[in-house]
Scaffold this motif. Structure first.
Motif, short mmCIF file in Angstrom:
data_model
loop_
_atom_site.label_atom_id
_atom_site.label_comp_id
_atom_site.label_asym_id
_atom_site.label_seq_id
_atom_site.Cartn_x
_atom_site.Cartn_y
_atom_site.Cartn_z
N ALA A 116 0.84 -1.20 0.00
CA ALA A 116 0.00 0.00 0.00
C ALA A 116 0.87 1.25 0.00
O ALA A 116 2.01 1.23 0.46
N LEU A 330 -8.78 -3.41 7.34
CA LEU A 330 -8.27 -2.36 6.45
C LEU A 330 -7.07 -1.64 7.05
O LEU A 330 -6.73 -0.54 6.62
N THR A 331 -6.42 -2.24 8.03
CA THR A 331 -5.27 -1.63 8.69
C THR A 331 -3.98 -2.18 8.11
O THR A 331 -3.77 -3.40 8.13
N PRO A 332 -3.11 -1.33 7.56
CA PRO A 332 -1.87 -1.84 6.98
C PRO A 332 -0.92 -2.40 8.04
O PRO A 332 -0.88 -1.92 9.17
N LEU A 337 -1.39 -4.22 2.99
CA LEU A 337 -2.78 -4.46 3.37
C LEU A 337 -3.09 -5.94 3.23
O LEU A 337 -2.84 -6.54 2.17
#
Length: 379
Positions: A116, A330-332, A337
């Motif tokens: 990401a 949805l948290t890198p 991701l």
């Protein structure tokens, strides 16, 4: 199973969510955000309701074809964004119904995660080094920033040198950099700037010219080795077709909330694969748009990197994960991701919070810029 309701929610900071519900209570969420035109997209749903209330929501391709072709007039950002939000919601509903992620129904998983990148610098790029360092602390290894503020047809060498200095400042913080010209740079300056940036080893230069100028983009692609990216202002496979055929682009950036949804962008990606072109979906939007992008990333071999809006300068008051209850999806992690494993789009939306926020819908508009002489400047 029949569609009973198609609801839309205009929520801050600049998003439009879609919720489809069946007669037996099954539901799915999508995102039809079109920055600055939420009211127009919302209005387009009146025709979609007339056509698809009572329709089987599992017949996604049939719904898409009727929505795209059945109204005679087709394409463009407003209609395709409305269709995209509806289509995403149908994949979410269908996945929840069968208990599988959308990617499982689109060919299955090809990767465990996707790299990401995050935004730095704002509309008029500033504090690049500090912002890049902050992104590094968050675990990102790649960032994107605007190349310039408004730029005349003919500029000065000083302005071009400042772009190079900003890129080097971000790279000095350990970042790989994608540079967005944002359609602000006209051909006489774009040629000079692209050539000047070539030795810096950028990930890509984005929209070095507007997609309205395919001839210029094809010429520019022959001048420099830096990968050229574009696509956020293209809305279907037919829009992408001439750019791929002309060899004018190295990375395509369809927006899954603008370009007809998940399956249409999967078809666009397959076209690009035949030309050995990478995919890096445009997504400075909300959580459902990002979740849809991750469904595409899961099943698309030539998807290379994913934009996300965490902490972007547009997210005033509500950041990316505000309406999401399973935020880990949805948290890198270390700049990557994970591929969502939950059913449908893999994210859970706080419906009560969305309904409450929609009571005061946003009226977001992009700024209008002007040059010093008073004439209009591209934002």
């Amino acid at each position: 199973m029949k569609i009973a309701r198609i609801e839309t929610f205009v929520v801050p900071p600049r998003w439009l969510f879609v919720r489809v519900e069946t007669q037996d209570g099954a539901f799915g969420w999508g995102e039809a955000s079109l920055e600055g035109w939420a009211e127009s997209v919302d209005g387009a749903f009146e025709a979609l309701r007339d056509r698809f209330i009572g329709h089987d929501p599992r017949r996604i391709e049939d719904i898409w074809q009727v929505a795209y072709r059945g109204g005679f007039y087709r394409g463009g950002p407003v209609l395709m964004s409305a269709l995209a939000g509806l289509e995403q919601a149908l994949w979410d509903l269908k996945g929840r119904h069968y208990g599988v992620p959308a990617w499982e129904m689109l060919g299955g998983q090809v990767r465990e995660f996707i790299r990401a990148y995050a935004w730095i610098g704002g509309d008029r790029p500033d504090d690049v080094a500090a912002n890049a360092a902050a992104r590094r602390e968050q675990g990102f290894t790649a960032v994107k920033m605007n190349a310039t503020a408004e730029l005349d047809f003919l500029g000065t060498p000083k302005l071009l040198d400042e772009v190079v200095q900003r890129v080097r400042a971000a790279q000095a913080e350990g970042m790989d950099v994608g540079l967005d010209f944002h359609g602000r740079v006209h051909k006489p300056m774009a040629k000079q700037l692209a050539k000047l940036l070539e030795p810096l080893g950028l990930l890509f230069i984005e929209e070095p010219l507007l997609s309205e100028n395919p001839e210029g983009l094809a010429q520019l692609s022959q001048l420099v080795s830096t990968p050229i990216a574009l696509g956020e202002r293209l809305y279907s496979r037919w829009d992408f077709k001439p750019f791929l055929a002309a060899g004018a682009v190295d990375i395509i950036q369809p927006d899954l909330s603008h370009a007809g949804g998940i399956l249409e962008c999967r078809k666009i990606a397959a076209m690009a694969e035949a030309y050995d072109v990478a995919v890096a979906p445009h997504c400075p939007l909300g959580p459902l748009a990002l979740a849809s992008c991750l469904q595409l990333a899961a099943c698309t071999p030539n998807l290379a990197i994913q934009e996300m809006s965490l902490g972007i300068h547009y997210n005033v008051g509500h950041d990316l994960l505000h309406f999401v209850t399973n935020k880990d999806a949805l948290t890198p992690v270390e700049g990557n991701l994970p591929i969502p494993q939950g059913p449908g789009l893999g994210v859970e939306i706080d419906e009560a919070a969305v309904r409450e926020a929609a009571k005061e819908p946003h009226r977001w508009r992009n700024p209008v810029w002007r040059y010093k002489d008073g004439s209009f400047a591209e934002w």
